[in-house]
Design an enzyme around this catalytic site. Sequence first.
Site, PDB file in Angstrom:
ATOM      1  N   GLY A  48       0.952  -1.650   0.409  1.00 22.52           N
ATOM      2  CA  GLY A  48       0.295   0.140  -0.112  1.00 22.52           C
ATOM      3  C   GLY A  48       0.674   1.326   0.447  1.00 22.52           C
ATOM      4  N   GLU A 101       3.248   4.328   5.899  1.00 24.94           N
ATOM      5  CA  GLU A 101       1.989   3.173   6.024  1.00 24.94           C
ATOM      6  C   GLU A 101       1.514   4.445   5.577  1.00 24.94           C
ATOM      7  OE1 GLU A 101       0.927   0.439   6.066  1.00 24.94           O
ATOM      8  OE2 GLU A 101       1.845  -0.107   8.665  1.00 24.94           O
ATOM      9  N   ASP A 102       0.935   3.634   4.802  1.00 25.33           N
ATOM     10  CA  ASP A 102      -0.424   3.740   3.489  1.00 25.33           C
ATOM     11  C   ASP A 102      -1.751   3.654   5.095  1.00 25.33           C
ATOM     12  OD1 ASP A 102      -0.597   1.001   4.702  1.00 25.33           O
ATOM     13  OD2 ASP A 102      -1.696   0.835   2.730  1.00 25.33           O
ATOM     14  N   ASP A 105      -5.181   1.395  10.456  1.00 26.89           N
ATOM     15  CA  ASP A 105      -6.666   0.882  10.869  1.00 26.89           C
ATOM     16  C   ASP A 105      -6.653   0.698  12.591  1.00 26.89           C
ATOM     17  OD1 ASP A 105      -8.995  -0.804  11.644  1.00 26.89           O
ATOM     18  OD2 ASP A 105     -10.015  -0.091   9.290  1.00 26.89           O
ATOM     19  N   SER A 106      -6.802  -1.009  12.411  1.00 29.42           N
ATOM     20  CA  SER A 106      -7.058  -0.957  14.042  1.00 29.42           C
ATOM     21  C   SER A 106      -5.216  -0.856  14.565  1.00 29.42           C
ATOM     22  CB  SER A 106      -7.023  -2.505  13.795  1.00 29.42           C
ATOM     23  OG  SER A 106      -5.996  -3.738  13.612  1.00 29.42           O
ATOM     24  N   GLY A 107      -4.646  -1.245  13.898  1.00 29.33           N
ATOM     25  CA  GLY A 107      -2.798  -0.910  14.762  1.00 29.33           C
ATOM     26  C   GLY A 107      -2.278  -2.516  14.737  1.00 29.33           C
ATOM     27  N   ASN A 108      -3.626  -3.245  14.435  1.00 29.69           N
ATOM     28  CA  ASN A 108      -2.612  -5.473  14.671  1.00 29.69           C
ATOM     29  C   ASN A 108      -1.414  -5.149  12.911  1.00 29.69           C
ATOM     30  OD1 ASN A 108      -4.403  -5.892  16.225  1.00 29.69           O
ATOM     31  ND2 ASN A 108      -5.515  -6.365  14.520  1.00 29.69           N
ATOM     32  N   LEU A 110       0.902  -2.265  12.046  1.00 31.13           N
ATOM     33  CA  LEU A 110       1.964  -1.795  12.272  1.00 31.13           C
ATOM     34  C   LEU A 110       2.617  -2.444  14.025  1.00 31.13           C
ATOM     35  CD1 LEU A 110       3.184   0.902  12.288  1.00 31.13           C
ATOM     36  CD2 LEU A 110       1.718   1.570  13.899  1.00 31.13           C
ATOM     37  N   ASP A 162      -6.009  -0.267  -2.562  1.00 34.74           N
ATOM     38  CA  ASP A 162      -6.926  -1.194  -3.257  1.00 34.74           C
ATOM     39  C   ASP A 162      -7.903  -2.075  -2.579  1.00 34.74           C
ATOM     40  OD1 ASP A 162      -5.731  -3.337  -1.304  1.00 34.74           O
ATOM     41  OD2 ASP A 162      -6.686  -4.521  -2.523  1.00 34.74           O
TER      42      ASP A 162
HETATM   43  P1  5GP Z   1      -4.438  -2.586  10.437  1.00 32.26           P
HETATM   44  O1  5GP Z   1      -3.838  -3.723  10.922  1.00 32.26           O
HETATM   45  O2  5GP Z   1      -4.266  -1.244  10.989  1.00 32.26           O
HETATM   46  O3  5GP Z   1      -6.033  -2.444  11.427  1.00 32.26           O
HETATM   47  O4  5GP Z   1      -5.137  -2.009   8.879  1.00 32.26           O
HETATM   48  C1  5GP Z   1      -3.651  -2.103   8.105  1.00 32.26           C
HETATM   49  C2  5GP Z   1      -4.066  -2.818   6.770  1.00 32.26           C
HETATM   50  O5  5GP Z   1      -5.509  -2.936   6.552  1.00 32.26           O
HETATM   51  C3  5GP Z   1      -3.448  -1.421   5.709  1.00 32.26           C
HETATM   52  O6  5GP Z   1      -2.278  -1.323   5.481  1.00 32.26           O
HETATM   53  C4  5GP Z   1      -4.690  -1.777   4.579  1.00 32.26           C
HETATM   54  O7  5GP Z   1      -3.554  -2.713   4.031  1.00 32.26           O
HETATM   55  C5  5GP Z   1      -5.644  -2.190   5.181  1.00 32.26           C
HETATM   56  N1  5GP Z   1      -7.348  -1.406   5.207  1.00 32.26           N
HETATM   57  C6  5GP Z   1      -7.180  -0.836   6.639  1.00 32.26           C
HETATM   58  N2  5GP Z   1      -8.481   0.005   6.522  1.00 32.26           N
HETATM   59  C7  5GP Z   1      -8.044   0.147   4.593  1.00 32.26           C
HETATM   60  C8  5GP Z   1      -9.182   1.270   3.910  1.00 32.26           C
HETATM   61  O8  5GP Z   1      -9.709   1.538   4.345  1.00 32.26           O
HETATM   62  N3  5GP Z   1      -8.913   0.739   2.414  1.00 32.26           N
HETATM   63  C9  5GP Z   1      -7.988  -0.228   2.440  1.00 32.26           C
HETATM   64  N4  5GP Z   1      -7.274  -0.472   1.511  1.00 32.26           N
HETATM   65  N5  5GP Z   1      -7.106  -0.997   3.086  1.00 32.26           N
HETATM   66  C10 5GP Z   1      -7.452  -0.440   4.273  1.00 32.26           C
HETATM   67 MG    MG Z   2      -0.214  -0.702   4.963  1.00 28.11          MG
END
Ligand code: 5GP
Ligand code: MG
Length: 182
Positions: A48, A101-102, A105-108, A110, A162
């Site tokens: 991303g 990072e792009d 979201d949850s931060g998992n 990261l 994506d």
């Molecule tokens: P986390 O581990 O912080 O929950 O999520 C991180 C990953 O989930 C991001 O790197 C991305 O790939 C995906 N993700 C979370 N939210 C979005 C969103 O709104 N759109 C897209 N396309 N991917 C997301």
């Molecule tokens: Mg990412």
Amino acid sequence: MKHIQIDHLNFELFIDYEQIKKRIRLMGIDISVKYADKNPVFVGVLNGCFMFMADLMKQVHVPCEVSFVKLASYQGTQQDQIQELLGVGMDLTGREIIIVEDIIDSGNSLQHTIAALEKLNVASIAVCSLLMKPDCLQHAFDNITYVGFEIEKEFVVGYGLDYNGQCRNLPDIYKNIPAVGE
Ligand code: 5GP
Ligand code: MG
């Protein structure tokens, strides 16, 4: 293009490329001031981050290095998910790291990236994310220093992000909207 449709999901234009570029210019200035003499290593988390990394690096005007990693998850023996960081490809011992990072979201993911980098005896870790959803965070971080845009709990695509592999190539960011009649 104000609206797009992918697999029957509707998206509307949310953050256009001009806004993204303006924000990145400011983030670049901020980073350049703080890391002037630190020769940081920018570690982009694929896939991303690729567009954000390319634009961000053009706005960083201090000596630095660039690397990319990928988080690979597989099931461990105890049924738990093991997250391995692939592709570091350089010695990060004693280096000042900026994770790129792009979206957070949850931060998992990261949290896994940070834990993996900490094992490599780096000097410091800061996080630079284009997008963050503060209401979705499930972990406390004290090093998310640079955030482009804080957004609501919504699903976005474009500019590297994506949906089912599609839309990463779009220069603007779009958000999911309910279909008519929903
Ligand atoms: P986390 O581990 O912080 O929950 O999520 C991180 C990953 O989930 C991001 O790197 C991305 O790939 C995906 N993700 C979370 N939210 C979005 C969103 O709104 N759109 C897209 N396309 N991917 C997301
Ligand atoms: Mg990412």
